[in-house]
Design a protein around this motif. Structure first.
Motif, mmCIF file in Angstrom:
data_model
loop_
_atom_site.group_PDB
_atom_site.id
_atom_site.type_symbol
_atom_site.label_atom_id
_atom_site.label_comp_id
_atom_site.label_asym_id
_atom_site.label_seq_id
_atom_site.Cartn_x
_atom_site.Cartn_y
_atom_site.Cartn_z
ATOM 1 N N VAL A 48 0.698 -1.260 -0.022
ATOM 2 C CA VAL A 48 0.083 -0.128 -0.056
ATOM 3 C C VAL A 48 0.772 1.223 -0.003
ATOM 4 C CG1 VAL A 48 -1.795 1.237 1.211
ATOM 5 C CG2 VAL A 48 -1.771 -1.186 1.151
ATOM 6 N N PHE A 49 2.206 1.200 0.791
ATOM 7 C CA PHE A 49 2.951 2.377 0.439
ATOM 8 C C PHE A 49 3.377 2.596 -0.763
ATOM 9 C CE2 PHE A 49 7.269 4.277 1.176
ATOM 10 C CZ PHE A 49 6.964 5.317 1.897
ATOM 11 N N SER A 50 3.726 1.495 -1.458
ATOM 12 C CA SER A 50 4.374 1.691 -2.661
ATOM 13 C C SER A 50 3.067 2.441 -3.741
ATOM 14 C CB SER A 50 4.702 0.523 -3.420
ATOM 15 O OG SER A 50 3.582 -0.483 -3.821
ATOM 16 N N PHE A 51 2.035 2.380 -3.450
ATOM 17 C CA PHE A 51 1.033 2.707 -4.355
ATOM 18 C C PHE A 51 0.752 4.369 -4.085
ATOM 19 C CE2 PHE A 51 -1.369 -1.371 -4.126
ATOM 20 C CZ PHE A 51 -0.615 -1.847 -5.442
ATOM 21 N N THR A 59 -7.085 3.432 -6.563
ATOM 22 C CA THR A 59 -7.696 2.582 -7.267
ATOM 23 C C THR A 59 -7.085 1.118 -7.022
ATOM 24 O OG1 THR A 59 -8.444 4.061 -8.912
ATOM 25 C CG2 THR A 59 -8.182 1.901 -9.629
ATOM 26 N N GLU A 60 -5.577 1.337 -7.192
ATOM 27 C CA GLU A 60 -4.806 0.216 -6.800
ATOM 28 C C GLU A 60 -4.665 -0.272 -5.483
ATOM 29 O OE1 GLU A 60 -3.460 -1.713 -9.374
ATOM 30 O OE2 GLU A 60 -3.920 -0.162 -10.852
ATOM 31 N N THR A 61 -4.670 0.684 -4.578
ATOM 32 C CA THR A 61 -4.930 0.326 -3.326
ATOM 33 C C THR A 61 -6.077 -0.319 -2.821
ATOM 34 O OG1 THR A 61 -3.727 2.202 -2.279
ATOM 35 C CG2 THR A 61 -4.867 1.261 -0.753
ATOM 36 N N SER A 62 -7.211 0.085 -3.248
ATOM 37 C CA SER A 62 -8.501 -1.025 -3.145
ATOM 38 C C SER A 62 -8.720 -2.065 -3.776
ATOM 39 C CB SER A 62 -9.859 0.243 -3.450
ATOM 40 O OG SER A 62 -9.903 1.088 -2.688
ATOM 41 N N ALA A 63 -8.230 -2.266 -4.936
ATOM 42 C CA ALA A 63 -8.141 -3.266 -5.775
ATOM 43 C C ALA A 63 -7.125 -4.370 -4.867
ATOM 44 C CB ALA A 63 -7.445 -3.318 -7.083
ATOM 45 N N ILE A 80 -19.435 1.525 -2.618
ATOM 46 C CA ILE A 80 -20.571 1.962 -1.732
ATOM 47 C C ILE A 80 -20.793 3.245 -1.637
ATOM 48 C CG2 ILE A 80 -19.937 -0.190 -0.264
ATOM 49 C CD1 ILE A 80 -18.675 1.619 1.802
ATOM 50 N N ALA A 81 -21.682 3.758 -1.557
ATOM 51 C CA ALA A 81 -22.048 5.104 -1.303
ATOM 52 C C ALA A 81 -21.756 6.010 -2.673
ATOM 53 C CB ALA A 81 -21.475 5.891 -0.100
ATOM 54 N N GLY A 82 -21.822 5.277 -3.703
ATOM 55 C CA GLY A 82 -21.465 5.782 -4.989
ATOM 56 C C GLY A 82 -20.121 6.424 -5.206
ATOM 57 N N ILE A 83 -19.068 5.817 -4.321
ATOM 58 C CA ILE A 83 -17.622 6.276 -4.315
ATOM 59 C C ILE A 83 -16.870 5.051 -4.956
ATOM 60 C CG2 ILE A 83 -15.909 6.984 -2.720
ATOM 61 C CD1 ILE A 83 -17.807 7.834 -0.815
ATOM 62 N N PRO A 84 -16.257 5.487 -6.287
ATOM 63 C CA PRO A 84 -15.671 4.356 -6.832
ATOM 64 C C PRO A 84 -14.532 3.549 -6.071
ATOM 65 C CG PRO A 84 -16.089 6.126 -8.193
ATOM 66 C CD PRO A 84 -16.030 6.689 -6.917
ATOM 67 N N THR A 85 -13.831 4.074 -5.038
ATOM 68 C CA THR A 85 -12.831 3.519 -4.499
ATOM 69 C C THR A 85 -13.236 2.873 -2.996
ATOM 70 O OG1 THR A 85 -11.825 5.741 -3.867
ATOM 71 C CG2 THR A 85 -10.887 4.569 -5.685
ATOM 72 N N ALA A 86 -14.394 3.240 -2.707
ATOM 73 C CA ALA A 86 -15.058 2.703 -1.483
ATOM 74 C C ALA A 86 -15.525 1.292 -1.458
ATOM 75 C CB ALA A 86 -16.055 3.723 -0.789
ATOM 76 N N TRP A 87 -15.427 0.517 -0.425
ATOM 77 C CA TRP A 87 -15.908 -0.771 -0.377
ATOM 78 C C TRP A 87 -16.061 -1.256 1.056
ATOM 79 C CZ3 TRP A 87 -12.495 -3.450 2.756
ATOM 80 C CH2 TRP A 87 -11.135 -2.639 2.650
ATOM 81 N N ASP A 105 -6.093 6.960 1.892
ATOM 82 C CA ASP A 105 -5.347 7.776 1.095
ATOM 83 C C ASP A 105 -4.040 8.572 1.542
ATOM 84 O OD1 ASP A 105 -6.763 9.068 3.243
ATOM 85 O OD2 ASP A 105 -6.977 11.156 2.135
ATOM 86 N N CYS A 106 -3.203 9.059 0.663
ATOM 87 C CA CYS A 106 -2.188 9.697 1.305
ATOM 88 C C CYS A 106 -2.195 11.311 0.863
ATOM 89 C CB CYS A 106 -0.891 9.151 0.539
ATOM 90 S SG CYS A 106 -0.857 9.357 -1.369
ATOM 91 N N ILE A 107 -1.095 11.929 0.911
ATOM 92 C CA ILE A 107 -1.145 13.403 0.910
ATOM 93 C C ILE A 107 -0.179 13.862 -0.231
ATOM 94 C CG2 ILE A 107 -1.764 13.880 3.193
ATOM 95 C CD1 ILE A 107 1.101 13.998 3.986
ATOM 96 N N PRO A 108 -0.415 14.865 -0.829
ATOM 97 C CA PRO A 108 0.695 15.602 -1.933
ATOM 98 C C PRO A 108 1.660 15.906 -1.591
ATOM 99 C CG PRO A 108 -1.686 16.838 -1.449
ATOM 100 C CD PRO A 108 -1.395 16.031 -0.369
#
Length: 386
Positions: A48-51, A59-63, A80-87, A105-108
């Protein structure tokens, strides 16, 4: 309840699932299960760190995480809740229903090579996991797999759910999970975040709530060299609002935190900006004070618009109100955390930590911490048992 270390999650689950049996024996099984999966934990955390994906782009993290869960028998509902990366991942049936959550998620501009005690991005300017969000869900999975194995062994009823905090840094999704009923039948929600010790909170947890607002100003464009007097600068309004807010800070409670970025400052220097926007986070310890900061911000915007003959509107981009956490759950988890204690840090761990302390300019600690847990509560403004 919020936990300050995901490593402790399974101890709480065990104390309730096995409350009527032999807790020490069952907890020993859980500990052994987690230890046996140490390599899996390392792989998940590092993957997950690498993504390193920003909010709404996980996307890759959730998959990857849902793939691990499905391989271990969990049923996954995506989008879920209409959010593509949520599950939401579910295993088991019946009561109790325990939901384990953590952010993904991460930060800029936080890209960083792992294990390096100085600033060295993997990709210059890229996002990265600067707040430890790569660790929470992987360790929740480890906890869930341990409890699942014990439930199967003892033929226990109960349901385990796992869910991600998508776009947490943008304060963007958790309220929508609640709105759409994903916690309707849940008995306990345990939320984990990386920290420097094991601990749990009850009562008013001490975390700020906030509202995320974008103020949009609208003026009139003009050629800044030929006829600037024809323009009404929306950027001037943004800057005046920010100046007013910064003067206002002296008269705010020390508990508040407020920060902003100019998300739209115009197109180019020789064109008077007809539109400009500033994005604020207003943070405070309770709803009333958060709302008060919002009202102050609206007054600043109104004054800036009057001074520049512009108009303004606002968009609510997200909100999160302060939590109120469960006392028995926190006390159970704290007792288990005390039983386990902190890891025994290796000499290499200590060397990396001290090098990092030197790099960021904080006093180096010479104490090798081996066990430290904390139970904190703020319902009466107090904090004990450190």
């Amino acid at each position: 309840m919020k936990l300050t270390s995901p490593l402790a999650l399974f101890f709480f689950a065990a104390s309730h699932l096995f409350a009527q049996t032999r807790p020490s024996a069952e907890k020993t099984d859980l500990i052994q299960h987690v230890d046996k999966n140490a390599k899996l934990a390392q792989v998940m955390v590092d993957t997950v760190f690498s993504f390193g994906e920003l909010g709404f782009q996980e996307t890759e993290t959730s998959a990857y995480l849902t793939g691990v869960l499905e391989k271990n028998g969990f049923k996954v509902e995506r989008n879920i809740a209409g959010i593509p990366t949520a599950w939401m991942a579910t295993w088991g049936s019946g009561k109790p229903v325990i939901a384990l959550g953590s952010d993904i998620d991460c930060i800029p501009q936080a890209s960083q090579k792992p294990g390096v005690a100085w600033h060295e991005p993997l990709v210059a300017g890229a996002p990265g996991h600067g707040e430890g969000h790569n660790s929470g869900v992987p360790l929740n999975i480890l906890a869930a797999l341990a409890v699942k194995a014990e439930m199967e062994k003892h033929h226990l009823s109960g349901t385990i759910k796992l869910w991600p905090g998508v776009a947490e840094e943008l304060v963007a999704t958790k309220a929508f999970y609640v709105r759409d009923g994903y916690f309707k039948d849940v008995d306990a929600v345990l939320f984990a975040h990386v920290a420097n010790n094991l601990g749990s909170n009850w009562g008013e947890g001490g975390q700020t709530g906030l509202i995320s607002l974008q103020y949009n100003f609208h003026g009139e464009s003009a050629h800044a060299a030929a006829a600037p007097w024809r323009g009404k600068s929306a950027l001037d309004a943004v800057e005046l609002m920010d100046t007013g807010w910064n003067f206002h800070r002296e008269h705010l409670r020390p508990q508040q935190r407020s920060h902003y970025v100019i998300s739209n400052g115009g197109d180019q220097p020789n064109v008077v900006p007809q539109s400009a926007s500033v994005w604020y986070y207003f943070r405070e310890l309770d709803y009333e004070h958060v709302k008060g900061l919002w009202e102050d911000g609206d007054r600043m915007a109104k004054g800036a618009a009057l001074m520049t003959q512009t108009t303004w509107d606002e968009q609510i981009l997200g909100s999160a109100w302060p939590g109120h956490y469960n006392k028995p759950m926190a006390e159970d988890l704290n007792a288990n955390a005390q039983m386990i204690g902190m890891p025994n840090w290796s000499p290499d761990d200590q060397a990396l930590a001290k090098a990092l302390q030197k790099f960021i300019g904080v006093p180096k600690s010479t104490t090798m911490i081996r066990a430290n847990t904390a139970l904190t509560w703020n319902s009466l403004g107090s904090s004990t048992q450190h």
